[in-house]
Write a protein that holds these residues in place. Structure first.
Motif, PDB file in Angstrom:
ATOM      1  N   ASN A 150       0.813  -1.224   0.000  1.00 45.16           N
ATOM      2  CA  ASN A 150       0.000   0.000   0.000  1.00 45.16           C
ATOM      3  C   ASN A 150       0.843   1.269   0.000  1.00 45.16           C
ATOM      4  O   ASN A 150       0.306   2.386   0.040  1.00 45.16           O
ATOM      5  CB  ASN A 150      -0.961   0.006   1.192  1.00 45.16           C
ATOM      6  N   GLY A 151       2.168   1.131  -0.011  1.00 45.85           N
ATOM      7  CA  GLY A 151       3.058   2.278  -0.069  1.00 45.85           C
ATOM      8  C   GLY A 151       3.671   2.672   1.252  1.00 45.85           C
ATOM      9  O   GLY A 151       4.525   3.567   1.304  1.00 45.85           O
ATOM     10  N   GLU A 152       3.282   2.018   2.341  1.00 45.49           N
ATOM     11  CA  GLU A 152       3.842   2.344   3.653  1.00 45.49           C
ATOM     12  C   GLU A 152       5.292   1.871   3.723  1.00 45.49           C
ATOM     13  O   GLU A 152       5.590   0.697   3.486  1.00 45.49           O
ATOM     14  CB  GLU A 152       3.018   1.679   4.755  1.00 45.49           C
ATOM     15  N   LYS A 153       6.188   2.785   4.062  1.00 47.41           N
ATOM     16  CA  LYS A 153       7.601   2.428   4.123  1.00 47.41           C
ATOM     17  C   LYS A 153       7.893   1.564   5.341  1.00 47.41           C
ATOM     18  O   LYS A 153       7.489   1.888   6.462  1.00 47.41           O
ATOM     19  CB  LYS A 153       8.460   3.684   4.149  1.00 47.41           C
ATOM     20  N   VAL A 154       8.603   0.449   5.111  1.00 44.82           N
ATOM     21  CA  VAL A 154       8.970  -0.460   6.185  1.00 44.82           C
ATOM     22  C   VAL A 154      10.410  -0.231   6.623  1.00 44.82           C
ATOM     23  O   VAL A 154      10.710  -0.184   7.814  1.00 44.82           O
ATOM     24  CB  VAL A 154       8.793  -1.924   5.725  1.00 44.82           C
ATOM     25  N   LYS A 155      11.304  -0.049   5.631  1.00 44.46           N
ATOM     26  CA  LYS A 155      12.722   0.020   5.978  1.00 44.46           C
ATOM     27  C   LYS A 155      13.516   0.530   4.797  1.00 44.46           C
ATOM     28  O   LYS A 155      13.166   0.278   3.639  1.00 44.46           O
ATOM     29  CB  LYS A 155      13.212  -1.386   6.365  1.00 44.46           C
ATOM     30  N   THR A 156      14.583   1.266   5.087  1.00 53.03           N
ATOM     31  CA  THR A 156      15.615   1.536   4.087  1.00 53.03           C
ATOM     32  C   THR A 156      16.657   0.440   4.220  1.00 53.03           C
ATOM     33  O   THR A 156      17.384   0.364   5.206  1.00 53.03           O
ATOM     34  CB  THR A 156      16.257   2.912   4.284  1.00 53.03           C
ATOM     35  N   LEU A 157      16.691  -0.426   3.227  1.00 54.46           N
ATOM     36  CA  LEU A 157      17.579  -1.582   3.299  1.00 54.46           C
ATOM     37  C   LEU A 157      19.027  -1.196   3.047  1.00 54.46           C
ATOM     38  O   LEU A 157      19.948  -1.722   3.683  1.00 54.46           O
ATOM     39  CB  LEU A 157      17.141  -2.631   2.278  1.00 54.46           C
ATOM     40  N   ALA A 158      19.254  -0.268   2.110  1.00 56.79           N
ATOM     41  CA  ALA A 158      20.627   0.099   1.759  1.00 56.79           C
ATOM     42  C   ALA A 158      20.637   1.497   1.159  1.00 56.79           C
ATOM     43  O   ALA A 158      19.657   1.923   0.531  1.00 56.79           O
ATOM     44  CB  ALA A 158      21.222  -0.901   0.783  1.00 56.79           C
ATOM     45  N   GLU A 159      21.735   2.198   1.355  1.00 54.94           N
ATOM     46  CA  GLU A 159      21.980   3.486   0.707  1.00 54.94           C
ATOM     47  C   GLU A 159      23.221   3.317  -0.153  1.00 54.94           C
ATOM     48  O   GLU A 159      24.346   3.309   0.346  1.00 54.94           O
ATOM     49  CB  GLU A 159      22.157   4.593   1.745  1.00 54.94           C
ATOM     50  N   ILE A 160      22.995   3.132  -1.440  1.00 54.85           N
ATOM     51  CA  ILE A 160      24.078   2.812  -2.371  1.00 54.85           C
ATOM     52  C   ILE A 160      24.712   4.112  -2.864  1.00 54.85           C
ATOM     53  O   ILE A 160      24.034   4.968  -3.423  1.00 54.85           O
ATOM     54  CB  ILE A 160      23.549   2.004  -3.567  1.00 54.85           C
ATOM     55  N   PRO A 161      26.016   4.290  -2.675  1.00 53.34           N
ATOM     56  CA  PRO A 161      26.658   5.547  -3.072  1.00 53.34           C
ATOM     57  C   PRO A 161      26.871   5.631  -4.584  1.00 53.34           C
ATOM     58  O   PRO A 161      26.696   4.659  -5.312  1.00 53.34           O
ATOM     59  CB  PRO A 161      27.993   5.505  -2.330  1.00 53.34           C
ATOM     60  N   LEU A 162      27.270   6.805  -5.017  1.00 47.15           N
ATOM     61  CA  LEU A 162      27.613   7.034  -6.420  1.00 47.15           C
ATOM     62  C   LEU A 162      28.711   6.069  -6.847  1.00 47.15           C
ATOM     63  O   LEU A 162      29.728   5.919  -6.176  1.00 47.15           O
ATOM     64  CB  LEU A 162      28.088   8.481  -6.599  1.00 47.15           C
ATOM     65  N   ASP A 163      28.487   5.425  -7.985  1.00 46.89           N
ATOM     66  CA  ASP A 163      29.418   4.404  -8.474  1.00 46.89           C
ATOM     67  C   ASP A 163      30.300   4.994  -9.581  1.00 46.89           C
ATOM     68  O   ASP A 163      30.212   4.620 -10.737  1.00 46.89           O
ATOM     69  CB  ASP A 163      28.615   3.204  -8.987  1.00 46.89           C
ATOM     70  N   GLU A 164      31.156   5.935  -9.202  1.00 45.55           N
ATOM     71  CA  GLU A 164      32.141   6.496 -10.132  1.00 45.55           C
ATOM     72  C   GLU A 164      33.503   5.852  -9.968  1.00 45.55           C
ATOM     73  O   GLU A 164      34.259   5.737 -10.926  1.00 45.55           O
ATOM     74  CB  GLU A 164      32.275   8.011  -9.918  1.00 45.55           C
ATOM     75  N   VAL A 165      33.822   5.457  -8.759  1.00 47.18           N
ATOM     76  CA  VAL A 165      35.150   4.938  -8.451  1.00 47.18           C
ATOM     77  C   VAL A 165      35.053   3.426  -8.319  1.00 47.18           C
ATOM     78  O   VAL A 165      34.521   2.893  -7.347  1.00 47.18           O
ATOM     79  CB  VAL A 165      35.705   5.553  -7.154  1.00 47.18           C
ATOM     80  N   ARG A 166      35.547   2.738  -9.329  1.00 49.29           N
ATOM     81  CA  ARG A 166      35.496   1.275  -9.343  1.00 49.29           C
ATOM     82  C   ARG A 166      36.814   0.767  -9.902  1.00 49.29           C
ATOM     83  O   ARG A 166      37.344   1.342 -10.846  1.00 49.29           O
ATOM     84  CB  ARG A 166      34.323   0.795 -10.186  1.00 49.29           C
ATOM     85  N   PRO A 167      37.354  -0.328  -9.368  1.00 46.62           N
ATOM     86  CA  PRO A 167      38.594  -0.871  -9.933  1.00 46.62           C
ATOM     87  C   PRO A 167      38.410  -1.258 -11.398  1.00 46.62           C
ATOM     88  O   PRO A 167      37.285  -1.441 -11.878  1.00 46.62           O
ATOM     89  CB  PRO A 167      38.865  -2.101  -9.064  1.00 46.62           C
ATOM     90  N   THR A 168      39.508  -1.372 -12.119  1.00 53.76           N
ATOM     91  CA  THR A 168      39.437  -1.750 -13.530  1.00 53.76           C
ATOM     92  C   THR A 168      39.255  -3.262 -13.664  1.00 53.76           C
ATOM     93  O   THR A 168      39.561  -4.023 -12.755  1.00 53.76           O
ATOM     94  CB  THR A 168      40.716  -1.323 -14.268  1.00 53.76           C
ATOM     95  N   GLY A 169      38.758  -3.655 -14.810  1.00 46.65           N
ATOM     96  CA  GLY A 169      38.602  -5.071 -15.105  1.00 46.65           C
ATOM     97  C   GLY A 169      37.146  -5.484 -15.149  1.00 46.65           C
ATOM     98  O   GLY A 169      36.303  -4.930 -14.445  1.00 46.65           O
ATOM     99  N   PHE A 170      36.841  -6.476 -15.998  1.00 49.20           N
ATOM    100  CA  PHE A 170      35.465  -6.940 -16.139  1.00 49.20           C
ATOM    101  C   PHE A 170      34.979  -7.693 -14.910  1.00 49.20           C
ATOM    102  O   PHE A 170      33.778  -7.889 -14.732  1.00 49.20           O
ATOM    103  CB  PHE A 170      35.327  -7.828 -17.374  1.00 49.20           C
ATOM    104  N   ASP A 171      35.896  -8.146 -14.069  1.00 50.34           N
ATOM    105  CA  ASP A 171      35.502  -8.834 -12.846  1.00 50.34           C
ATOM    106  C   ASP A 171      35.401  -7.880 -11.663  1.00 50.34           C
ATOM    107  O   ASP A 171      35.149  -8.326 -10.537  1.00 50.34           O
ATOM    108  CB  ASP A 171      36.493  -9.953 -12.530  1.00 50.34           C
TER     109      ASP A 171
END
Length: 805
Positions: free
Chosen positions: A294-315
């Motif tokens: 019905n739209g009632e908030k139960v929980k914020t499960l995660a706050e995912i930050p900006l994904d600009e900084v990531r190691p190189t490589g497909f893995d």
């Protein structure tokens, strides 16, 4: 100029396509009749099945859109292409008719009451299969429609309020109401561009390395940010079958919504600021919230930050929770993965990822389900005692499948499959799924047996099969297999023991159609559809799967087409069009495997080379161009030498067959195939001409990796230089045709790649022609654009290949 219009035409202005007197404008041309007739053939309908396979949904589509359709206003922001008039994606496909067909009786039913001038998409059945929902794109927006499957009548449920800019927008509730993502009714008018900028555009880094691939259509200024926020602003709404609606939860920049299997909860992802000018919207920061339905908030499960900084490589991957999903076998249980190596594939660790679960009502602590030695690749659920955990590692092309016991995480997983993803000869296939009581896909399973469908790779070509796989003994038993001279694969398993199923059956000149097979009753297979052959003019051409060897002994293959009635002994040698796309391998044995089948139907896509068999050419299609780097060696360290060896072997073979004229052979490709073509013309003089569509020619413009190259420019500058055709433009002596969509949105293939390469070729006296297609993306869509492309290619081939002096 209006600021909005300026944004919409930015891709043109940047590269000098507007107001540039040095560019020649031409009208759209059409190729010879034999080619245009094939392209204009009526598209074959698409087919899908209901839960038990008793009903088929047949979706008909029109031909290619017009250039006027593609020329509609378009916003290119945050990696998304938006039609501002409809709050939807600007280049989405659609269907113009809907029929139902009863599988066993063959009764076909035309759905009544469909929209006028329909552009339908997003078809989905209610859980009880009494209703079918779809969306329809109108001039001013996207509306929701429903079909009553008792009366076969369609009706419109909403005004054009659906927001299809990003992610899924429609989901059935258990009570047969429909949850939609609507454009926020309170969002107001579209932001107006400022008359003047408020200041400079500034980006800053504080020293953290942020390597990033070359994305297209990114945000560039605060006005772009305002437009993105406006068109993503959404309100979830519950729509009843009588058309009444009510809001669900608060509006926001909703990235996705996912209903729990029992319909009690919603998993909602909401994008947050700051937005990024370096990465597209799917890497912006977002919150993962759990709501009641019905739209009632139960929980914020995660706050995912900006994904600009990531190691190189497909893995490489992100830190923190990712791939958050509902378990398919439980009413409301979440699961997700978190990297134990910080997302860095270079880190030396025993366990890469850990998988957690959290049960409703989500007030407890997350529980460890499993850990992986490779990167987490998803879970195939069955029940609380059995699931298959998938892992993968791109660098070694390794994939693993393990059986886990979800009710006892302490029980050690059992590896049932560990193999190279490139090895198609030993590929056991993918699991067959069935729908459970929640309408979710779970494994079709009998104790330790799971059912699998595989492409069935073999030295004779693909022969798809249906099998059981014993997860204890690892024994695979083939239940049914495609037989020559057909290419046939399972489309739908109908019962629990997989003795009755529907296949899609085709042959070289037999249009794919659906058949009902019963291996238990051993009755004669029953044909379910009778789609007609769309290409009568090429029914008599010859198609052959050929194999040959490279000078180092590596086995290669290609599909060779020759004109109807052609006899090398009587008719002499033909001009040849060779079409290819390189692939990298970590094993020579895998690279040597035969791919494809000589029994597949000869279907022509917009970009196919097969059109030219009607013009007296022999075609070498799917010409294998493997690049191999064994063990610690990287394939691209040997790219040029192996690429040339592949081409020489292909030419030698078509000549030895008595078919090809060595002096009249062209090479061509699209995207990475265009890159391949330019490289071959840079380092050999063995071709009469080349055709390169939508390629990248200067690898320094993609410095943080390209295709399957994981090293950066600064790690391997010689590789980037030597693999760039731009570096060797002065060596090109063979005529080359360059074609590119001016609105190309593929990572790395900016239109400037072709413009700069053309200028380099021109500067060194090469014979070349550059064609930019207005409004076209990486793949070409408009009828006028495709026909003109075919005309350009035909004209080039006739001049420099067939009639080569």
């Amino acid at each position: 100029m209006n600021r909005v219009l300026r944004k919409l035409t930015l891709g043109l202005a940047l590269f000098g396509f507007i107001w540039n007197p040095s560019l020649a404008q031409t009208t759209y041309q059409t190729p010879p009749q034999s080619i245009s007739d094939l392209f204009n053939a009526q598209p074959t309908p698409s087919v899908s099945f209901n839960k038990d396979g008793s009903m088929m949904m047949i979706l008909e589509r029109a031909g290619a859109p017009s250039i006027e359709d593609l020329a509609q206003p378009e916003l290119r922001i945050a990696g998304i292409r938006i039609n501002p008039a409809i709050s939807g994606q600007s280049r989405a496909g659609s269907f113009n008719n809907l029929k139902l067909k009863k599988t066993r009786s063959g009764e076909e039913i035309q759905i009544k009451g469909l929209p006028s001038n329909p552009k339908m998409s997003g078809f989905s059945l209610s859980q009880d299969e009494k209703y079918l929902a779809f969306t329809n794109t109108e001039a001013t927006g996207i509306s929701l429609w429903v079909v009553d499957l008792a009366t076969y009548e369609a009706k419109k449920l909403t005004d054009p309020i659906v927001n299809q800019v990003f992610g899924n927008a429609v989901a059935w509730m258990p009570d047969n109401s429909i949850l939609i993502k609507a454009a926020n009714p309170s969002r107001g008018s579209m932001p107006k561009a400022p008359a003047a900028p408020v200041g400079p555009i500034v980006q800053e880094t504080s020293g953290n390395a942020a390597p990033s691939r070359t994305y297209q259509d990114l945000l560039t200024n605060p006005y772009d940010e305002a437009l993105f926020a406006y068109f993503m602003d959404s309100q979830l709404m519950n729509i009843k079958l009588d058309g009444s609606k009510s809001p669900v939860g608060k509006p926001g920049i909703i990235k996705s919504m996912d209903l729990s299997p029992d319909g009690t909860y919603l998993l909602v992802e909401i994008i947050q600021k700051p937005f990024s000018y370096l990465v597209p919207a799917d890497r912006f920061p977002y919150h993962v919230e759990i709501w009641k339905s019905n739209g009632e908030k139960v929980k914020t499960l995660a706050e995912i930050p900006l994904d600009e900084v990531r190691p190189t490589g497909f893995d490489a991957t992100v830190k923190g929770p990712r791939n958050i999903s509902w378990r398919a076998d439980k009413p409301a249980t979440l699961y997700w993965a978190e990297a134990l190596d910080g997302g860095d594939p270079k880190a030396k660790v025993t366990e890469r990822d850990i998988v957690y679960t959290l049960n409703a009502p989500f007030s407890g602590e997350k529980q460890k389900l499993a850990a992986t030695s490779l990167r987490f690749g998803g879970i195939n659920w069955s029940d609380d005692s059995f699931a298959i955990l998938n892992e993968r590692w791109f660098a070694s092309r390794t994939e693993k499948r393990l059986v886990i016991n979800p009710s006892n995480p302490a029980q050690a997983p059992r590896v049932i499959i560990e193999r190279s993803s490139d090895d198609i000869y030993t590929d056991p296939g993918d699991p067959v799924f069935t729908e459970n009581e929640f309408g979710r896909n779970v494994l079709l399973r009998k104790g330790e047996l799971i059912f699998m469908t595989s492409e069935g790779g073999s030295p004779e070509g693909s022969m798809p099969f249906l099998s059981t796989f014993n997860t204890t003994t690892k024994e695979q038993k083939i239940l049914w297999r495609s037989q020559a001279p057909y290419y046939e694969r399972v489309a739908k398993v109908m019962n629990a023991d997989a003795t009755e199923f529907i296949t899609l059956k085709e042959s070289t000149d037999i249009q794919p159609n659906y058949w009902l097979i019963n291996t238990k009753k051993r009755i004669v297979p029953m044909q379910l559809t009778a789609f007609v052959h769309p290409y009568e003019s090429i029914k008599g051409i010859k198609k052959e799967l050929v194999t040959y060897k490279r000078k180092d002994g590596l086995s290669l293959s290609a599909i060779v087409y020759t004109p109807e009635g052609y006899d090398p002994a009587k008719d002499g040698r033909l001009p040849v069009l060779m079409w290819a796309y390189p692939r990298e391998y970590k094993s020579a044995a895998d690279a040597a495997q035969v791919r494809g089948s000589k029994y597949t139907f000869t279907r022509l896509s917009w970009g196919s080379p097969i059109y030219w068999v009607t013009r007296g050419y022999a075609i070498m299609d799917q010409t294998e161009m493997p690049i191999v780097g064994e063990g610690d060696q990287e394939p691209n360290d040997f790219f040029i030498e192996q690429l040339v060896a592949n081409a020489e072997a292909a030419i030698d073979h078509i000549v030895e067959m008595g078919i090809g004229d060595r002096n009249r052979i062209a090479v061509g490709g699209h995207s990475y195939g265009a890159f391949m073509t330019a490289n071959l013309l840079s380092h050999t003089n063995i071709f009469a001409a080349g055709i390169a569509r939508s390629g990248a020619y200067n690898r320094t413009l993609t410095p943080f990796g390209f295709q399957y190259e994981q090293r950066t420019y600064w790690e391997s500058p010689d590789v980037y230089f030597n693999m760039s055709p731009f570096s060797f433009a002065h060596q090109v002596k063979t005529p080359i045709l360059l074609i590119h969509g001016e609105a190309d949105n593929n990572s790395g293939t900016f239109p400037i790649q072709s413009e700069r390469y053309y200028n380099a070729l021109k500067g060194h006296g090469a014979t070349t022609r550059l064609v930019f297609l207005p409004h076209e993306s990486h793949g070409y869509a408009a009828k006028e654009s495709v026909l003109h492309t075919l005309w350009e290619m035909d004209t080039w081939l006739e001049k420099y290949v067939k009639n080569r002096k």
